[in-house]
Motif scaffolding. Structure first.
Motif, PDB file in Angstrom:
ATOM      1  N   GLU A  48       0.842  -1.193   0.000  1.00  0.00           N
ATOM      2  CA  GLU A  48       0.000   0.000   0.000  1.00  0.00           C
ATOM      3  C   GLU A  48       0.880   1.246   0.000  1.00  0.00           C
ATOM      4  O   GLU A  48       1.874   1.293   0.730  1.00  0.00           O
ATOM      5  N   LEU A  49       0.515   2.210  -0.828  1.00  0.00           N
ATOM      6  CA  LEU A  49       1.208   3.509  -0.834  1.00  0.00           C
ATOM      7  C   LEU A  49       0.181   4.545  -0.404  1.00  0.00           C
ATOM      8  O   LEU A  49      -0.454   5.206  -1.235  1.00  0.00           O
ATOM      9  N   GLU A  50       0.028   4.638   0.900  1.00  0.00           N
ATOM     10  CA  GLU A  50      -1.043   5.444   1.474  1.00  0.00           C
ATOM     11  C   GLU A  50      -0.964   6.892   1.008  1.00  0.00           C
ATOM     12  O   GLU A  50      -1.985   7.501   0.679  1.00  0.00           O
ATOM     13  N   ASN A  53      -2.604   7.309  -2.206  1.00  0.00           N
ATOM     14  CA  ASN A  53      -3.869   6.599  -2.358  1.00  0.00           C
ATOM     15  C   ASN A  53      -3.719   5.481  -3.400  1.00  0.00           C
ATOM     16  O   ASN A  53      -4.552   5.310  -4.286  1.00  0.00           O
ATOM     17  N   GLY A  54      -2.608   4.770  -3.267  1.00  0.00           N
ATOM     18  CA  GLY A  54      -2.308   3.726  -4.248  1.00  0.00           C
ATOM     19  C   GLY A  54      -1.990   2.399  -3.595  1.00  0.00           C
ATOM     20  O   GLY A  54      -1.766   2.302  -2.380  1.00  0.00           O
ATOM     21  N   GLU A  55      -1.992   1.360  -4.417  1.00  0.00           N
ATOM     22  CA  GLU A  55      -1.611   0.029  -3.960  1.00  0.00           C
ATOM     23  C   GLU A  55      -0.999  -0.692  -5.156  1.00  0.00           C
ATOM     24  O   GLU A  55      -1.224  -0.315  -6.319  1.00  0.00           O
ATOM     25  N   VAL A  56      -0.222  -1.702  -4.885  1.00  0.00           N
ATOM     26  CA  VAL A  56       0.313  -2.499  -5.982  1.00  0.00           C
ATOM     27  C   VAL A  56       0.292  -3.963  -5.558  1.00  0.00           C
ATOM     28  O   VAL A  56       0.600  -4.292  -4.416  1.00  0.00           O
TER      29      VAL A  56
ATOM     30  N   ALA B  52      12.447 -27.476 -12.309  1.00  0.00           N
ATOM     31  CA  ALA B  52      13.532 -26.851 -13.076  1.00  0.00           C
ATOM     32  C   ALA B  52      14.705 -26.481 -12.181  1.00  0.00           C
ATOM     33  O   ALA B  52      15.626 -25.808 -12.634  1.00  0.00           O
ATOM     34  N   ASN B  53      14.692 -26.948 -10.926  1.00  0.00           N
ATOM     35  CA  ASN B  53      15.721 -26.559  -9.957  1.00  0.00           C
ATOM     36  C   ASN B  53      15.853 -25.041  -9.934  1.00  0.00           C
ATOM     37  O   ASN B  53      16.960 -24.492  -9.953  1.00  0.00           O
ATOM     38  N   GLY B  54      14.711 -24.378  -9.915  1.00  0.00           N
ATOM     39  CA  GLY B  54      14.708 -22.924  -9.980  1.00  0.00           C
ATOM     40  C   GLY B  54      13.881 -22.293  -8.872  1.00  0.00           C
ATOM     41  O   GLY B  54      13.102 -22.969  -8.186  1.00  0.00           O
ATOM     42  N   GLU B  55      14.073 -21.001  -8.708  1.00  0.00           N
ATOM     43  CA  GLU B  55      13.278 -20.228  -7.759  1.00  0.00           C
ATOM     44  C   GLU B  55      13.192 -18.813  -8.306  1.00  0.00           C
ATOM     45  O   GLU B  55      14.003 -18.404  -9.148  1.00  0.00           O
ATOM     46  N   VAL B  56      12.192 -18.095  -7.860  1.00  0.00           N
ATOM     47  CA  VAL B  56      12.093 -16.698  -8.256  1.00  0.00           C
ATOM     48  C   VAL B  56      11.639 -15.888  -7.047  1.00  0.00           C
ATOM     49  O   VAL B  56      10.772 -16.326  -6.296  1.00  0.00           O
ATOM     50  N   ASP B  57      12.296 -14.751  -6.846  1.00  0.00           N
ATOM     51  CA  ASP B  57      11.967 -13.847  -5.744  1.00  0.00           C
ATOM     52  C   ASP B  57      11.530 -12.509  -6.314  1.00  0.00           C
ATOM     53  O   ASP B  57      12.095 -12.051  -7.315  1.00  0.00           O
ATOM     54  N   VAL B  58      10.558 -11.891  -5.659  1.00  0.00           N
ATOM     55  CA  VAL B  58      10.142 -10.540  -6.035  1.00  0.00           C
ATOM     56  C   VAL B  58      10.252  -9.658  -4.806  1.00  0.00           C
ATOM     57  O   VAL B  58       9.724 -10.009  -3.740  1.00  0.00           O
ATOM     58  N   LYS B  59      10.936  -8.536  -4.966  1.00  0.00           N
ATOM     59  CA  LYS B  59      11.110  -7.596  -3.853  1.00  0.00           C
ATOM     60  C   LYS B  59      10.631  -6.209  -4.270  1.00  0.00           C
ATOM     61  O   LYS B  59      10.744  -5.836  -5.442  1.00  0.00           O
ATOM     62  N   THR B  60      10.172  -5.456  -3.301  1.00  0.00           N
ATOM     63  CA  THR B  60       9.794  -4.073  -3.566  1.00  0.00           C
ATOM     64  C   THR B  60       9.821  -3.296  -2.267  1.00  0.00           C
ATOM     65  O   THR B  60       9.864  -3.886  -1.180  1.00  0.00           O
ATOM     66  N   ALA B  61       9.824  -1.992  -2.367  1.00  0.00           N
ATOM     67  CA  ALA B  61       9.656  -1.121  -1.202  1.00  0.00           C
ATOM     68  C   ALA B  61       9.293   0.270  -1.684  1.00  0.00           C
ATOM     69  O   ALA B  61       9.746   0.712  -2.741  1.00  0.00           O
ATOM     70  N   TYR B  62       8.477   0.927  -0.887  1.00  0.00           N
ATOM     71  CA  TYR B  62       8.162   2.333  -1.118  1.00  0.00           C
ATOM     72  C   TYR B  62       8.899   3.150  -0.061  1.00  0.00           C
ATOM     73  O   TYR B  62       8.737   2.902   1.139  1.00  0.00           O
ATOM     74  N   ILE B  63       9.719   4.080  -0.518  1.00  0.00           N
ATOM     75  CA  ILE B  63      10.464   4.953   0.391  1.00  0.00           C
ATOM     76  C   ILE B  63       9.897   6.364   0.251  1.00  0.00           C
ATOM     77  O   ILE B  63       9.990   6.960  -0.819  1.00  0.00           O
ATOM     78  N   PRO B  64       9.252   6.877   1.312  1.00  0.00           N
ATOM     79  CA  PRO B  64       8.680   8.220   1.221  1.00  0.00           C
ATOM     80  C   PRO B  64       9.722   9.236   0.778  1.00  0.00           C
ATOM     81  O   PRO B  64      10.876   9.172   1.203  1.00  0.00           O
ATOM     82  N   GLY B  65       9.298  10.130  -0.107  1.00  0.00           N
ATOM     83  CA  GLY B  65      10.213  11.148  -0.621  1.00  0.00           C
ATOM     84  C   GLY B  65      10.829  10.752  -1.950  1.00  0.00           C
ATOM     85  O   GLY B  65      11.324  11.607  -2.676  1.00  0.00           O
ATOM     86  N   PHE B  66      10.806   9.460  -2.277  1.00  0.00           N
ATOM     87  CA  PHE B  66      11.319   9.007  -3.573  1.00  0.00           C
ATOM     88  C   PHE B  66      10.214   9.158  -4.622  1.00  0.00           C
ATOM     89  O   PHE B  66       9.056   8.854  -4.347  1.00  0.00           O
ATOM     90  N   ASP B  67      10.586   9.579  -5.830  1.00  0.00           N
ATOM     91  CA  ASP B  67       9.597   9.769  -6.902  1.00  0.00           C
ATOM     92  C   ASP B  67       9.060   8.445  -7.430  1.00  0.00           C
ATOM     93  O   ASP B  67       7.987   8.396  -8.028  1.00  0.00           O
ATOM     94  N   GLY B  68       9.852   7.393  -7.275  1.00  0.00           N
ATOM     95  CA  GLY B  68       9.446   6.106  -7.839  1.00  0.00           C
ATOM     96  C   GLY B  68       9.651   4.967  -6.859  1.00  0.00           C
ATOM     97  O   GLY B  68      10.262   5.147  -5.801  1.00  0.00           O
ATOM     98  N   PHE B  69       9.109   3.810  -7.201  1.00  0.00           N
ATOM     99  CA  PHE B  69       9.432   2.601  -6.449  1.00  0.00           C
ATOM    100  C   PHE B  69       9.735   1.504  -7.463  1.00  0.00           C
ATOM    101  O   PHE B  69       9.180   1.491  -8.567  1.00  0.00           O
ATOM    102  N   ALA B  70      10.625   0.594  -7.071  1.00  0.00           N
ATOM    103  CA  ALA B  70      11.016  -0.493  -7.960  1.00  0.00           C
ATOM    104  C   ALA B  70      10.340  -1.786  -7.545  1.00  0.00           C
ATOM    105  O   ALA B  70      10.049  -2.011  -6.369  1.00  0.00           O
ATOM    106  N   ILE B  71      10.068  -2.610  -8.550  1.00  0.00           N
ATOM    107  CA  ILE B  71       9.736  -4.009  -8.288  1.00  0.00           C
ATOM    108  C   ILE B  71      10.814  -4.815  -8.983  1.00  0.00           C
ATOM    109  O   ILE B  71      11.094  -4.589 -10.168  1.00  0.00           O
TER     110      ILE B  71
END
Lengths: 326, 326
Positions: A48-50, A53-56, B52-71
């Motif tokens: 949630e990106l309060e 007013n967003g979510e992903v 397939a002897n495989g794995e997949v990880d997904v990470k993300t975070a929202y940091i206030p003040g940053f214009d964007g967030f990554a997945i």
């Protein structure tokens, strides 16, 4: 090591794939696979990106036998309409299930999600609605209201359609669009009337208070609730779930945290584990047993659908897209 | 609604960003933000593809003040080397934190992850290693063994480097690469000797049995364990965590399920909540208090680092990449 990755836009995807029976069949196969117990489908990653007013949400699933698996990212930013932008966006990435290499990036702005969600509604109607549906109804007036009715019409070619929305202008616009799309009689009416006169009703709202209550159920009605996809949303009154002859989840583990089952469980109802749609398709659970039964299907949206639609569309693309060596 | 999305390849990213002090500072700021309590960082989405002897990880975070967030999506398919392909791959997607629209897709094959992981090692060394490091050591011989030592050298310009690997050829190749990169004396030796002679040791292995034991600790040693990132991996003997004067997590909630804390907790040790690296950077927790202390830092890799590196590299790209209207 550089390899080819295909980047495909929404326009290119729209050119390759539309809502038809083959899409419904692809999604049905994904549900059936879910019943086999070998699909790997982790819990949804949700953030949630309060402040905005967003979510992903991020969904994925590995379906044995499929060459690839999708990871789907769905942002929903609900102040976007004020900026002239749609609330929902996103993309899907298709990976090789053998090597994990990125094969394609579908910059679909949610188009593939729209299709696979509508197709799931058709799968639910195909397996749970009465064989004869003369009148269908929709509560909700957005993109999914339109697509759900078009999808349902593929498997239950009803002759009359009823639309209800809180906003009368939106309901009218939705009714007109569906009249054009389906070439049948379409009326705007109250939610009560939608339920009373229909054999098949789909709810497509982000409601937090039920839009369909137990007293609106009647013999021979099937309801698909596809609006709830987050904790706190609730389209169907908990008592309606127990009053129905059959309540079916797309995935129990998702419905109990983000579907109609959440509110029912919170009300102390529906403590047993309901069957899943895939179990019914696969013949592992009993579906509708007669035309007078009342059935409800709860769709929260699964990563298996995303893997299925991404694996399907890649075969239909021909040369479409931009190949980048990365 | 179509908008511009920039697609950037690994080669273009390598041209724009390398491992330097500015990258370390960017990652340090992300850790500091984590200490503020306003970062939103959901649990990692993890899926295993056993067939397939495989794995997949997904990470993300929202940091206030940053214009964007990554997945960030990181597949690891461990039979790939048999096919002449690297085990690790993946991509990062940068979204607007205001609208959720996709801004850029970084087809980095894990390059940005490599950088932000190495930079985190430098941040740990900067805040926890003794001020004077004459000799540093690495246990492990892969890409991160090389990058971790290059990153550590930016903040602790050691004069001698010791390398240990299970495979002597790999250890020799790693030592030669690092000798070329850093221009200092490099030796291959046993794990015991690496620990005994170093003031700073980094473990970079996928070990399931500890490669560094409590009896290898000595006054004035800092250890960064960055190899464990999945349940069941374990580089540091649980008794070493209690024997150290200070054990620090990048994120406690991750370290207890996929870092060194997992095995320690399973052994009934380390029941208290350890401090996080960001707390120490922010001055909210006490770090090393003297040159003779023994410190251990456990890095599992955070979505905040991904958001930070993606937000950083987009500013450095100039015109690089392919703009697609989607």
């Amino acid at each position: 090591m550089a390899h080819d990755i295909r980047i495909v836009t929404e326009a290119e995807l729209r050119g390759a794939l539309s809502l038809d029976l083959s899409t419904v069949d692809v999604i049905e196969a994904a549900f059936e696979a879910l019943a086999g117990g070998t699909v790997v489908m982790p819990p949804i990653l949700s953030m949630e990106l309060e402040a905005a007013n967003g979510e992903v949400d991020v969904k994925t699933a590995y379906i044995p036998g499929f060459d690839g698996f999708a990871i789907k990212v769905s942002p929903g930013f609900f102040d976007n309409p004020k900026l002239g932008l749609p609330s929902l966006n996103g993309l899907m990435i298709l990976f090789s299930a053998k090597t994990g290499l990125v094969e394609a990036v579908f910059l679909d702005n949610g188009y593939l999600t729209d299709l696979r969600t509508a197709a799931a509604g058709a799968v639910a109607a195909r397996h749970l609605a009465p064989a004869e549906v003369e009148t269908a109804g929709v509560i909700g007036t957005g993109v999914q209201a339109r697509l759900q009715m078009q999808a349902a019409h593929l498997v239950r070619p009803f002759e009359r359609l009823l639309v209800h929305g809180r906003n009368p202008d939106h309901a009218k616009a939705c009714a007109e669009d569906l009249k054009d799309a389906l070439g049948i009689a379409v009326e705007v009416c109250s939610a009560e009337e939608v339920a009373a006169r229909s054999q098949l009703v789909v709810t497509t709202t982000p409601a937090k208070e039920p839009v369909l209550t137990a007293d609106m159920l009647h013999p021979g009605l099937h309801v698909t609730a596809m609006g709830s996809d987050q904790s706190g949303k609730n389209e169907i009154e908990p008592q309606a779930l127990t009053a129905a002859d059959l309540y079916v989840c797309d995935r129990v583990s998702q419905c109990e945290v983000s579907g109609e089952l959440e509110a029912a469980r919170a009300a102390g109802l529906m403590q047993d584990t309901p069957p899943e749609l895939g179990d019914i398709i696969a013949g592992k659970a009993t579906g509708r047993t007669g035309p007078e039964q009342v059935t409800i299907c709860d769709l929260t949206g699964t990563g298996a659908q995303d893997t299925a639609i991404a694996s399907h569309v890649i075969k239909l693309l021909g040369d479409a897209g931009t190949v980048i060596q990365a």
